[in-house]
Design an enzyme around this catalytic site. Sequence first.
Site, PDB file in Angstrom:
ATOM      1  N   CYS A   1       0.820  -1.211   0.000  1.00 33.99           N
ATOM      2  CA  CYS A   1       0.000   0.000   0.000  1.00 33.99           C
ATOM      3  C   CYS A   1       0.859   1.269   0.000  1.00 33.99           C
ATOM      4  O   CYS A   1       1.489   1.582  -1.004  1.00 33.99           O
ATOM      5  CB  CYS A   1      -0.980  -0.028   1.174  1.00 33.99           C
ATOM      6  SG  CYS A   1      -2.331   1.170   1.007  1.00 33.99           S
TER       7      CYS A   1
ATOM      8  N   HIS B   1      -3.881  -4.846   0.805  1.00 32.59           N
ATOM      9  CA  HIS B   1      -3.359  -5.339   2.089  1.00 32.59           C
ATOM     10  C   HIS B   1      -3.554  -6.855   2.192  1.00 32.59           C
ATOM     11  O   HIS B   1      -4.628  -7.326   2.579  1.00 32.59           O
ATOM     12  CB  HIS B   1      -4.080  -4.659   3.259  1.00 32.59           C
ATOM     13  CG  HIS B   1      -3.715  -3.234   3.452  1.00 32.59           C
ATOM     14  ND1 HIS B   1      -2.652  -2.831   4.234  1.00 32.59           N
ATOM     15  CD2 HIS B   1      -4.264  -2.102   2.950  1.00 32.59           C
ATOM     16  CE1 HIS B   1      -2.570  -1.509   4.215  1.00 32.59           C
ATOM     17  NE2 HIS B   1      -3.532  -1.036   3.444  1.00 32.59           N
TER      18      HIS B   1
ATOM     19  N   GLU C   1      -2.416  -8.734   4.427  1.00 38.82           N
ATOM     20  CA  GLU C   1      -2.384  -9.172   5.823  1.00 38.82           C
ATOM     21  C   GLU C   1      -3.758  -9.219   6.474  1.00 38.82           C
ATOM     22  O   GLU C   1      -3.945  -9.910   7.483  1.00 38.82           O
ATOM     23  CB  GLU C   1      -1.449  -8.288   6.663  1.00 38.82           C
ATOM     24  CG  GLU C   1      -1.848  -6.834   6.756  1.00 38.82           C
ATOM     25  CD  GLU C   1      -1.312  -6.007   5.602  1.00 38.82           C
ATOM     26  OE1 GLU C   1      -1.406  -4.773   5.692  1.00 38.82           O
ATOM     27  OE2 GLU C   1      -0.809  -6.575   4.608  1.00 38.82           O
TER      28      GLU C   1
END
Length: 520
Positions: free
Chosen positions: A86, A176, A178
């Site tokens: 990002c 993202h 994660e």
Amino acid sequence: MTQKTDHQRVLIVDFGSQVTQLIARRVREAGVYCEIHPFDKAEAIVDEYAPSAIILSGGPASVLEADSPRIGRKLFDLGLPLLAICYGQQLLCDVLSGKVEGGHAGEFGRAELTIGKDSPMFQGLAGVGGVETVWMSHGDRVTAIPEGFEVIGTSTGAPFAAIANDAKKIYALQFHPEVYHTVNGPAMYRNFLFNIAGLKGDWTMAAFRQEMVQKIRDQVGDGKVICGLSGGVDSSVAAVLIHEAIGDQLTCVFVDTGLLRKNEADQVVTLFRDHYNIPLVHVDAGDLFLGELAGVSDPETKRKTIGRLFIDVFDKEAAKIEGATFLAQGTLYPDVVESVSARGGPSAVIKSHHNVGGLPDYMKLKLVEPLRELFKDEVRALGVELGLAPAFVGRHPFPGPGLAIRIPGEITPEKVKVLQDADAIYLEEIRNAGLYDQIWQAFAVLLPVKTVGVMGDARTYENVLALRAVTSTDGMTADFFEFPWPVLGKTATRIINEVRGVNRVVYDVTSKPPGTIEWE
């Protein structure tokens, strides 16, 4: 300060993202050791830390701002595998002579990533032309990529959603991976760690246990260690690990505040004194705590009173242990990371942290913090590795002030007894229904409200009890747990029939935010 370890390790450079710790969780879950360091320290510590790979986090800033967090070329020129996420992707493009622009329609929330090229980053996923569900959160976007890079994935709002320089093993994602909304995010991290960076995944709790036992022995020598035992998972695992390392050089001090769950004090004493044979000083200070809390209703005053009394009692008992030079604490890695924010600024205080604080400066004890490299789930895994029962290490979080913050208003011994009994029934029914491990935290709250009821043929005017249960991955956000109605019904019936003083039970369906998990 970096931790010395023989494991391959990843450096995570933090630019202030709220989900940077999730990156570390994903890396650790893959069996790879990692640490988070703020962007303004990363270049200075990279040589000492000697990472095998680097990950750049996201962040709330814009690379177009003059005071945005930045790094120079050094990390990109080390020849190490690097993954930028990002804001990290935008910074990479800005530093390496790509182009980032504002003013475009941003992407926030779920998005579809179309895979445009075979890439080790997406091995085993949808394939070229296939679509992956990912999570976007960006306003600016990349409009030109650096020389040597190519596009490997696109989305509606990000034509350069995933880019790669295969020769240099540098990859950058606008989304993202994660967060759990990115469905195959864990697989993407494993692809980076193993397929691209060639790491082995040698971070295990068995290895950590062996290494930490030796570190504790090296640090403590023949000194004596005091450990404040709360009965919670963190202090318990720390105590068992330290005792394995140095035996009876460790003395645990267990302060029973009178605000623990039903029978919890007896369970702690039995487990540590009788089962593990750890030297244990048990201080029954319930009368002292409840006496000092009489008439106190403000939640912050409750916390501070409990914290002050805990330190006073612990201080007196610690002073009786001759020759003690070390204090053990169950500090976890999130505590270490949160003490140094990427932007260096303060965050708003919602309420005082549940864990009561440190000892007076004059005690001059050196800290032993054997869990400071671990996340909570790793502490639980270590506890099982050490032989603690899974049911014990899997217990729900319990606040330092105990039941005091689950009794809004004034606290009395009678109210504590009612809450202990009701809470025990609630948790028993959750376990009987096989739901305990699906819930992050469940507890009862005794409200300062009375309602009219009918029991037998008589009118009653007694307390209302609220039940709370939430699901969460990290406690930062939470949703209320959707119980099967029969479980709630049976629980309420048992509490009203078996606990004198309660004639109404309600269920809290507030998520976090806007509410907090605890009521006070």
